[in-house]
Design a protein around this motif. Structure first.
Motif, PDB file in Angstrom:
ATOM      1  N   HIS A 141      -0.144  53.310 106.915  1.00  0.00           N
ATOM      2  CA  HIS A 141       0.545  52.049 106.614  1.00  0.00           C
ATOM      3  C   HIS A 141       0.532  51.670 105.134  1.00  0.00           C
ATOM      4  CE1 HIS A 141       1.664  51.260 110.647  1.00  0.00           C
ATOM      5  NE2 HIS A 141       0.425  51.451 111.058  1.00  0.00           N
ATOM      6  N   ASN A 142       1.397  52.342 104.404  1.00  0.00           N
ATOM      7  CA  ASN A 142       1.565  52.033 102.981  1.00  0.00           C
ATOM      8  C   ASN A 142       2.882  51.277 102.810  1.00  0.00           C
ATOM      9  OD1 ASN A 142      -0.783  53.660 101.995  1.00  0.00           O
ATOM     10  ND2 ASN A 142       0.348  55.207 103.140  1.00  0.00           N
ATOM     11  N   TYR A 143       2.764  50.062 102.325  1.00  0.00           N
ATOM     12  CA  TYR A 143       3.904  49.133 102.189  1.00  0.00           C
ATOM     13  C   TYR A 143       4.972  49.712 101.261  1.00  0.00           C
ATOM     14  CZ  TYR A 143       6.155  44.636 100.991  1.00  0.00           C
ATOM     15  OH  TYR A 143       7.035  43.601 100.787  1.00  0.00           O
ATOM     16  N   MET A 144       6.245  49.492 101.664  1.00  0.00           N
ATOM     17  CA  MET A 144       7.354  50.066 100.901  1.00  0.00           C
ATOM     18  C   MET A 144       8.526  49.093 100.955  1.00  0.00           C
ATOM     19  SD  MET A 144       8.978  53.812 101.738  1.00  0.00           S
ATOM     20  CE  MET A 144       9.235  53.512 103.468  1.00  0.00           C
ATOM     21  N   SER A 145       8.509  48.101 100.083  1.00  0.00           N
ATOM     22  CA  SER A 145       9.575  47.104 100.060  1.00  0.00           C
ATOM     23  C   SER A 145      10.910  47.787  99.735  1.00  0.00           C
ATOM     24  CB  SER A 145       9.218  46.064  99.003  1.00  0.00           C
ATOM     25  OG  SER A 145       9.916  44.889  99.250  1.00  0.00           O
ATOM     26  N   PRO A 146      12.094  47.265 100.045  1.00  0.00           N
ATOM     27  CA  PRO A 146      12.305  45.886 100.485  1.00  0.00           C
ATOM     28  C   PRO A 146      12.117  45.658 101.986  1.00  0.00           C
ATOM     29  CG  PRO A 146      14.425  46.947 100.127  1.00  0.00           C
ATOM     30  CD  PRO A 146      13.378  47.947  99.732  1.00  0.00           C
ATOM     31  N   THR A 147      11.415  44.579 102.274  1.00  0.00           N
ATOM     32  CA  THR A 147      11.326  44.059 103.631  1.00  0.00           C
ATOM     33  C   THR A 147      12.690  43.488 104.003  1.00  0.00           C
ATOM     34  OG1 THR A 147       9.017  43.503 103.282  1.00  0.00           O
ATOM     35  CG2 THR A 147      10.173  42.226 104.968  1.00  0.00           C
ATOM     36  N   ILE A 148      12.991  43.511 105.297  1.00  0.00           N
ATOM     37  CA  ILE A 148      14.286  42.974 105.744  1.00  0.00           C
ATOM     38  C   ILE A 148      14.057  41.899 106.808  1.00  0.00           C
ATOM     39  CG2 ILE A 148      16.396  43.576 107.053  1.00  0.00           C
ATOM     40  CD1 ILE A 148      16.013  46.420 105.646  1.00  0.00           C
ATOM     41  N   PHE A 149      14.703  40.750 106.617  1.00  0.00           N
ATOM     42  CA  PHE A 149      14.785  39.745 107.674  1.00  0.00           C
ATOM     43  C   PHE A 149      16.243  39.681 108.117  1.00  0.00           C
ATOM     44  CE2 PHE A 149      11.043  37.947 105.359  1.00  0.00           C
ATOM     45  CZ  PHE A 149      10.165  37.823 106.431  1.00  0.00           C
ATOM     46  N   GLU A 150      16.457  39.688 109.433  1.00  0.00           N
ATOM     47  CA  GLU A 150      17.791  39.492 110.001  1.00  0.00           C
ATOM     48  C   GLU A 150      17.746  38.246 110.866  1.00  0.00           C
ATOM     49  OE1 GLU A 150      20.398  42.454 112.063  1.00  0.00           O
ATOM     50  OE2 GLU A 150      18.756  43.781 111.517  1.00  0.00           O
ATOM     51  N   PRO A 151      18.818  37.477 111.019  1.00  0.00           N
ATOM     52  CA  PRO A 151      20.122  37.624 110.393  1.00  0.00           C
ATOM     53  C   PRO A 151      20.061  37.303 108.895  1.00  0.00           C
ATOM     54  CG  PRO A 151      20.087  35.802 112.025  1.00  0.00           C
ATOM     55  CD  PRO A 151      18.717  36.324 111.913  1.00  0.00           C
ATOM     56  N   VAL A 152      21.098  37.729 108.175  1.00  0.00           N
ATOM     57  CA  VAL A 152      21.152  37.434 106.746  1.00  0.00           C
ATOM     58  C   VAL A 152      21.274  35.916 106.568  1.00  0.00           C
ATOM     59  CG1 VAL A 152      22.588  37.697 104.697  1.00  0.00           C
ATOM     60  CG2 VAL A 152      22.180  39.661 106.182  1.00  0.00           C
ATOM     61  N   PHE A 153      20.450  35.374 105.660  1.00  0.00           N
ATOM     62  CA  PHE A 153      20.560  33.943 105.305  1.00  0.00           C
ATOM     63  C   PHE A 153      21.624  33.834 104.210  1.00  0.00           C
ATOM     64  CE2 PHE A 153      19.177  30.660 102.274  1.00  0.00           C
ATOM     65  CZ  PHE A 153      19.153  29.537 103.080  1.00  0.00           C
ATOM     66  N   CYS A 205       7.168  58.042 108.607  1.00  0.00           N
ATOM     67  CA  CYS A 205       7.450  56.610 108.517  1.00  0.00           C
ATOM     68  C   CYS A 205       6.724  55.905 109.659  1.00  0.00           C
ATOM     69  CB  CYS A 205       8.948  56.358 108.650  1.00  0.00           C
ATOM     70  SG  CYS A 205       9.848  56.895 107.212  1.00  0.00           S
ATOM     71  N   THR A 206       6.087  54.799 109.355  1.00  0.00           N
ATOM     72  CA  THR A 206       5.424  54.002 110.398  1.00  0.00           C
ATOM     73  C   THR A 206       5.788  52.524 110.167  1.00  0.00           C
ATOM     74  OG1 THR A 206       3.422  54.035 109.026  1.00  0.00           O
ATOM     75  CG2 THR A 206       3.493  55.577 110.852  1.00  0.00           C
ATOM     76  N   ASP A 207       7.096  52.279 110.159  1.00  0.00           N
ATOM     77  CA  ASP A 207       7.586  50.929 109.849  1.00  0.00           C
ATOM     78  C   ASP A 207       7.066  49.900 110.857  1.00  0.00           C
ATOM     79  OD1 ASP A 207       9.073  52.421 108.103  1.00  0.00           O
ATOM     80  OD2 ASP A 207      10.923  52.291 109.264  1.00  0.00           O
ATOM     81  N   GLU A 265      14.017  30.118 118.139  1.00  0.00           N
ATOM     82  CA  GLU A 265      15.237  30.420 118.922  1.00  0.00           C
ATOM     83  C   GLU A 265      15.323  31.899 119.314  1.00  0.00           C
ATOM     84  OE1 GLU A 265      18.202  29.138 116.142  1.00  0.00           O
ATOM     85  OE2 GLU A 265      17.554  27.049 116.273  1.00  0.00           O
ATOM     86  N   ASN A 266      14.250  32.665 119.067  1.00  0.00           N
ATOM     87  CA  ASN A 266      14.226  34.101 119.403  1.00  0.00           C
ATOM     88  C   ASN A 266      15.374  34.869 118.754  1.00  0.00           C
ATOM     89  OD1 ASN A 266      11.957  33.865 121.181  1.00  0.00           O
ATOM     90  ND2 ASN A 266      13.351  32.897 122.634  1.00  0.00           N
ATOM     91  N   LYS A 267      15.534  34.641 117.447  1.00  0.00           N
ATOM     92  CA  LYS A 267      16.656  35.301 116.756  1.00  0.00           C
ATOM     93  C   LYS A 267      16.205  36.129 115.566  1.00  0.00           C
ATOM     94  CE  LYS A 267      20.355  31.976 117.530  1.00  0.00           C
ATOM     95  NZ  LYS A 267      20.864  30.737 116.964  1.00  0.00           N
ATOM     96  N   LEU A 268      14.940  36.007 115.165  1.00  0.00           N
ATOM     97  CA  LEU A 268      14.536  36.642 113.912  1.00  0.00           C
ATOM     98  C   LEU A 268      14.129  38.107 114.142  1.00  0.00           C
ATOM     99  CD1 LEU A 268      14.077  35.975 110.854  1.00  0.00           C
ATOM    100  CD2 LEU A 268      11.672  35.695 111.398  1.00  0.00           C
ATOM    101  N   VAL A 269      14.628  38.958 113.250  1.00  0.00           N
ATOM    102  CA  VAL A 269      14.197  40.367 113.236  1.00  0.00           C
ATOM    103  C   VAL A 269      13.457  40.587 111.924  1.00  0.00           C
ATOM    104  CG1 VAL A 269      14.959  42.776 113.207  1.00  0.00           C
ATOM    105  CG2 VAL A 269      16.183  41.103 114.603  1.00  0.00           C
ATOM    106  N   TYR A 270      12.301  41.233 112.022  1.00  0.00           N
ATOM    107  CA  TYR A 270      11.493  41.518 110.818  1.00  0.00           C
ATOM    108  C   TYR A 270      11.296  43.030 110.752  1.00  0.00           C
ATOM    109  CZ  TYR A 270       7.089  42.151 108.250  1.00  0.00           C
ATOM    110  OH  TYR A 270       6.111  42.594 107.386  1.00  0.00           O
ATOM    111  N   LEU A 271      11.672  43.616 109.636  1.00  0.00           N
ATOM    112  CA  LEU A 271      11.522  45.066 109.465  1.00  0.00           C
ATOM    113  C   LEU A 271      10.836  45.331 108.134  1.00  0.00           C
ATOM    114  CD1 LEU A 271      12.083  48.104 109.911  1.00  0.00           C
ATOM    115  CD2 LEU A 271      14.421  47.706 109.198  1.00  0.00           C
ATOM    116  N   CYS A 272       9.674  45.972 108.209  1.00  0.00           N
ATOM    117  CA  CYS A 272       8.917  46.255 106.991  1.00  0.00           C
ATOM    118  C   CYS A 272       8.691  47.768 106.895  1.00  0.00           C
ATOM    119  CB  CYS A 272       7.589  45.504 107.069  1.00  0.00           C
ATOM    120  SG  CYS A 272       6.514  45.888 105.702  1.00  0.00           S
ATOM    121  N   PRO A 273       9.430  48.454 106.023  1.00  0.00           N
ATOM    122  CA  PRO A 273       9.282  49.898 105.915  1.00  0.00           C
ATOM    123  C   PRO A 273       7.891  50.293 105.402  1.00  0.00           C
ATOM    124  CG  PRO A 273      11.289  49.140 104.826  1.00  0.00           C
ATOM    125  CD  PRO A 273      10.460  47.934 105.114  1.00  0.00           C
TER     126      PRO A 273
END
Ligand SMILES: C[S@@+](CC[C@H](N)C(=O)[O-])C[C@H]1O[C@@H](n2cnc3c(N)ncnc32)[C@H](O)[C@@H]1O
Length: 283
Positions: A141-153, A205-207, A265-273
């Protein structure tokens, strides 16, 4: 100065339970499990000892030494592992070990979600030095930005909020009179380890990925998502952010409120490579 977010005990607990699930690294874990027994293991940046719980299930050992620079976390780790006399914890900063004659007695050296919080160029040689010739080093688990939040704000605002988080919560962290941290660690680690003379055994990858499975999150998933949104929000309030990169209070508060509402609202997606890597000291 307040503790960095990644040293909060509740965050570490939830991280291990929800994000760092061993299933991500099952192939590397199967290689370690096949070797089964190690004489001496050095677990670096162990925090409250969360990765020790995984190592304990995976392999056997004569001794395991967990080290961390944070005395409060080492205190917590000591309380948790009184059942196993083979496990010891020490308050120790890897930066200080550069100057010491470190005995090369460990046949497994680990650092779980550690290297992004260090100066890799200084610390990788220290870790290599602790490892016996022919021994293994494992960095999950070595952090590799960019992190992604969906939906796009808003694509520009989202990008800047993530950049500011990287610059002021991962990079530029004071330690031993210098600023350390690397938000692209997971993307640089392969070359850094190879150039240090280590032989790659497996790299993957272990995102981290959280989304509303079956339409919703568990209570703990909601809690960790709220924590993550708050980490990014708080990082963006750092007064050291130059005015050219600063998000106005109005927009930042709107981003914060929108992201927290998306959790409810159960809408957020979080993806951290992230990447994980197992290497060997040749010889
Ligand atoms: C993200 S936390 C990970 C903790 C633990 N390995 C886990 O995954 O639960 C990073 C840890 O590395 C420790 N750390 C960072 N730099 C260090 C250094 N130079 N020497 C020792 N520990 C360090 C921090 O104190 C923190 O506990």
């Amino acid at each position: 100065m307040t503790d960095p977010f990644y040293q909060e005990i509740r965050w570490l607990e939830l991280k291990l339970k929800i994000l760092d699930t061993p299933a991500y690294s099952s192939f590397i874990h199967s290689i370690l499990a096949e070797k089964r027994h190690f004489s001496h293991i050095l677990e670096c940046g162990t925090g409250a000892g969360d990765f020790v719980t995984i190592l304990e299930k995976l392999v056997t050992f004569d001794s395991l030494t967990g080290i961390d620079r944070d005395a409060r976390l080492i205190g917590r780790a000591r309380e948790r592992f009184t059942h196993n006399p083979r496990i010891h914890f020490k308050i120790s900063d890897l930066e200080d070990m550069k100057k010491l004659e470190v005995p090369q007695e460990f046949d497994l050296v680990t650092g779980h979600a550690l290297l992004e919080h260090t100066c890799m160029a200084d610390i990788i040689p220290v870790l290599k030095n602790c490892c016996k010739v022919g021994g293994f080093l494992y960095f999950p688990h070595n952090y590799m930005s960019p992190t992604i939040f969906e939906p796009v704000f808003d694509p520009v605002i989202d990008r800047q909020i993530i950049r500011n988080f990287d610059a002021f919560s991962i990079e530029n962290q004071p330690n031993k009179e210098k600023l350390v941290g690397n938000s692209r660690c997971g993307a640089n680690i392969y070359t850094s380890l190879v150039e240090s003379g280590l032989e790659v055994i497996h790299y993957q990858c272990t995102d981290w990925l959280l989304y509303p499975k079956n339409g919703g999150y568990t209570e703990e998933e909601s809690e960790i998502l709220r924590m993550l949104v708050n980490f990014f929000y708080n990082a963006n309030k750092n007064p050291q952010i130059p005015s050219s990169d600063r998000i106005s209070d109005k927009i930042l508060n709107e981003w914060h409120w929108t992201r927290l509402s998306q959790v409810e609202e159960n809408k957020l997606v979080y993806l951290c490579p992230q990447t994980s890597i197992l290497v060997r000291r040749p010889g």
